[in-house]
Design a protein around this motif. Structure first.
Motif, PDB file in Angstrom:
ATOM      1  N   ARG A   1      -7.187 -36.921 -11.901  1.00 38.88           N
ATOM      2  CA  ARG A   1      -6.487 -36.005 -11.015  1.00 38.88           C
ATOM      3  C   ARG A   1      -7.466 -34.931 -10.564  1.00 38.88           C
ATOM      4  O   ARG A   1      -7.844 -34.049 -11.344  1.00 38.88           O
TER       5      ARG A   1
ATOM      6  N   ALA B   1      -7.309 -30.083  -8.740  1.00 36.38           N
ATOM      7  CA  ALA B   1      -6.239 -29.405  -9.470  1.00 36.38           C
ATOM      8  C   ALA B   1      -6.533 -27.911  -9.500  1.00 36.38           C
ATOM      9  O   ALA B   1      -7.021 -27.366 -10.499  1.00 36.38           O
TER      10      ALA B   1
ATOM     11  N   CYS C   1      -4.681 -25.159  -9.500  1.00 31.21           N
ATOM     12  CA  CYS C   1      -3.914 -24.308 -10.418  1.00 31.21           C
ATOM     13  C   CYS C   1      -3.418 -25.143 -11.581  1.00 31.21           C
ATOM     14  O   CYS C   1      -2.553 -26.005 -11.400  1.00 31.21           O
TER      15      CYS C   1
ATOM     16  N   GLY D   1       0.830 -28.367 -15.772  1.00 34.80           N
ATOM     17  CA  GLY D   1       1.128 -28.181 -14.358  1.00 34.80           C
ATOM     18  C   GLY D   1      -0.110 -28.366 -13.513  1.00 34.80           C
ATOM     19  O   GLY D   1      -1.180 -27.839 -13.828  1.00 34.80           O
ATOM     20  N   LEU D   2       0.030 -29.138 -12.435  1.00 41.83           N
ATOM     21  CA  LEU D   2      -1.101 -29.460 -11.564  1.00 41.83           C
ATOM     22  C   LEU D   2      -0.775 -29.078 -10.123  1.00 41.83           C
ATOM     23  O   LEU D   2       0.316 -29.331  -9.637  1.00 41.83           O
ATOM     24  N   ASP D   3      -1.723 -28.488  -9.473  1.00 42.99           N
ATOM     25  CA  ASP D   3      -1.574 -28.207  -8.041  1.00 42.99           C
ATOM     26  C   ASP D   3      -2.589 -29.080  -7.309  1.00 42.99           C
ATOM     27  O   ASP D   3      -3.594 -28.606  -6.788  1.00 42.99           O
ATOM     28  N   CYS D   4      -2.328 -30.376  -7.322  1.00 48.69           N
ATOM     29  CA  CYS D   4      -3.237 -31.342  -6.711  1.00 48.69           C
ATOM     30  C   CYS D   4      -2.792 -31.649  -5.289  1.00 48.69           C
ATOM     31  O   CYS D   4      -1.624 -31.458  -4.924  1.00 48.69           O
ATOM     32  N   SER D   5      -3.708 -32.133  -4.481  1.00 47.70           N
ATOM     33  CA  SER D   5      -3.398 -32.433  -3.084  1.00 47.70           C
ATOM     34  C   SER D   5      -2.515 -33.660  -2.945  1.00 47.70           C
ATOM     35  O   SER D   5      -1.895 -33.881  -1.906  1.00 47.70           O
ATOM     36  N   SER D   6      -2.455 -34.480  -4.005  1.00 48.73           N
ATOM     37  CA  SER D   6      -1.605 -35.667  -3.959  1.00 48.73           C
ATOM     38  C   SER D   6      -1.178 -36.031  -5.371  1.00 48.73           C
ATOM     39  O   SER D   6      -1.763 -35.569  -6.349  1.00 48.73           O
TER      40      SER D   6
ATOM     41  N   ASP E   1       1.715 -36.668  -8.639  1.00 49.40           N
ATOM     42  CA  ASP E   1       2.662 -35.828  -9.362  1.00 49.40           C
ATOM     43  C   ASP E   1       2.090 -34.433  -9.593  1.00 49.40           C
ATOM     44  O   ASP E   1       0.880 -34.266  -9.759  1.00 49.40           O
ATOM     45  N   ARG E   2       2.991 -33.453  -9.636  1.00 47.87           N
ATOM     46  CA  ARG E   2       2.569 -32.076  -9.850  1.00 47.87           C
ATOM     47  C   ARG E   2       2.508 -31.701 -11.328  1.00 47.87           C
ATOM     48  O   ARG E   2       2.285 -30.540 -11.652  1.00 47.87           O
ATOM     49  N   LYS E   3       2.726 -32.670 -12.209  1.00 46.81           N
ATOM     50  CA  LYS E   3       2.630 -32.383 -13.626  1.00 46.81           C
ATOM     51  C   LYS E   3       2.251 -33.655 -14.388  1.00 46.81           C
ATOM     52  O   LYS E   3       2.424 -34.770 -13.905  1.00 46.81           O
TER      53      LYS E   3
END
Length: 459
Positions: A229, A232, A234, A247-252, A254-256
């Motif tokens: 991933r 990420a 944040c 918690g992941l703030d990825c561009s694509s 799942d967000r977690k």
């Protein structure tokens, strides 16, 4: 009342014990101080235990692929994590006790196990006792960096040290950090049987490498079922019934990610914050690394800093070379410098990455006229015979001087084969010297002359 020595060494890591031997051989009375484990990071939490684990993981991986070699194993492949952990711990213990025995039996060397703190430029205090010396060598090492990320104080997490105590298999290991430590642990635990997710804040893994190296490593890991991933920006943590929610703030995607275990592999920090360096007037940088000159002297006369605590190299071999530089200059009348050192290192995933000198990206930024050559490992007979053809070789040279600037070998045996290029760079001779060598067949190194013969102007 203080006790006087000719030299004090703080830390029995890679540089300290060998320096103690040289100094005592020169007739000096030496005090060696170690606060915890003899041998430093390499022996206790770094190279030796982790590469032992890598070997166990490789054995499991090879067993699962045995049919490719015409070998049949009737029973399912299982991994005994207690035995795996025990084996790594034994390798570390044997080395650690060997170093301690060596030091304690060294004529002229006094060993104290305790926490040394400076109380003056050439004075230290250990458990209320004061010791002095005109020469003090700091070899205090480093430890895992634990940034202040949201929720980090609410969860249990692992570092490269505490994960070595695991004797059970995580259901899902979430690795925070896509560089050397994180990738090695990620692949080994995937091969042990865990689900693995690697989370990297940046746009690619091992960002210090060229993009093609980063992408090839990512493909190797994803080919084994590891989720990578990236971007990420944040990262946060909170407790979850199954372990930890990351918690992941990825561009694509799942967000977690829900992990049974979380490994923090976000760099290292020096063990300098509790040495009383301010009492000695020893300068550090904003990250806590001790500032040293090209001969590893601090700003205080008669005080040197070696190994991970000086920020001039984060490897066992650079720490040992620090010892060599200091010993040569102090005892042999030489003028060795850190700047003469050609950087070389390896990433011990499988297949490993051997690296030396400049990357192609850095060489281009430097504005030099370049020659570049790249060959896939599918062209290496040894790799074909072993059915391990992932990766490639790449070399970058200066078009004017015809000297090699850097190289990468990502492939089976790459960590060993890179030394042929490292040696020719240290010899400071043009690449045709190596091009006309006659390497042994069948080896990985035999492709290096062919690689050099194909050097062409960079596009």
């Amino acid at each position: 009342m203080s006790k006087a020595f000719d030299a004090i060494i703080i830390g029995a890591g890679q540089a300290g014990p060998s320096l103690a031997e040289r100094l005592t051989d020169a007739g000096m009375k030496v005090l060696m101080v170690e606060r915890k484990l003899f041998g430093g990071t390499c022996v206790n939490t770094g190279c030796m235990p982790t590469k032992t684990l890598v070997a166990s993981a490789y054995a499991a991986h090879l067993a699962r692929r045995c049919a490719n070699y015409g070998v049949t194993i009737a029973a399912p492949i299982t991994v005994d994590m207690k035995r795996v952990r025990e084996r790594a711990a034994t390798v570390s213990y044997n080395s650690r006790t060997g170093i301690e025995k060596w030091l304690r039996g060294m004529n002229g060397c006094t060993v104290i196990q305790g926490h040394a703190r400076f109380i003056g430029a050439h004075e230290i205090e250990i458990d209320g006792e004061v010791f002095t010396a005109p020469r003090i060598f700091i070899n205090a090492g480093g430890r895992a960096n634990v940034p202040d990320m949201p929720g980090i104080d609410q969860i249990d997490y692992l570092t490269n040290t505490s994960i070595l105590d695991l004797d059970t298999l995580p259901k899902h290991l979430v690795v925070i950090g896509g560089s050397y430590i994180g990738l090695e642990f990620g692949q080994m635990y995937r091969r042990f049987g865990a689900e693995v997710t690697i989370v990297e804040k940046g746009p690619r893994l091992i960002a210090r490498e060229d993009p093609d190296v980063s992408e090839a490593v990512k493909e190797i890991l994803e080919g084994e079922g590891i989720a990578c991933r990236l971007n990420a920006e944040c990262i946060s943590f909170k407790p979850h019934t199954e372990g930890t929610e990351v918690g992941l703030d990825c561009s694509s995607g799942d967000r977690k990610a829900i992990g049974s275990h979380v490994l923090l592999a976000i760099g290292r920090r020096p063990n300098t914050d509790d040495l009383g360096l301010d009492k000695a007037g020893i300068d550090t940088d904003e990250r806590g690394y001790i500032k040293v000159d090209d001969e590893l002297s601090t700003n205080v006369e008669g005080v040197w800093a070696l190994g991970d605590c000086n920020g001039r190299g984060a490897f066992t071999h650079t720490s040992y070379n620090d010892f060599e530089i200091v010993a040569a200059n102090l005892l042999d009348g030489e003028s060795r410098k850190v700047s003469d050192r050609i950087p070389g290192y390896a990433l011990f995933i499988d297949p490993p990455l051997g690296r030396v000198g400049m990357t192609e990206t850095d060489a281009r930024k430097a504005g030099q006229t370049l020659l570049v050559s790249k060959r896939p490992m599918t062209r290496v007979g040894r790799a074909v015979e072993k059915d391990e053809t992932q990766g490639f070789m790449k070399v970058v040279a200066d078009a004017d001087t015809r000297k090699i600037l850097g190289a990468a070998i990502l492939g089976t045996g790459g960590d060993e084969a890179i030394h042929g290029i490292l040696d020719i760079m240290n010899a400071d001779v043009p690449y045709p010297t190596l091009q006309w060598a006659v390497p042994i067949h069948p080896t990985v190194s035999e492709l290096i002359p062919t690689l050099l013969s194909d050097l062409k102007p960079a596009q």
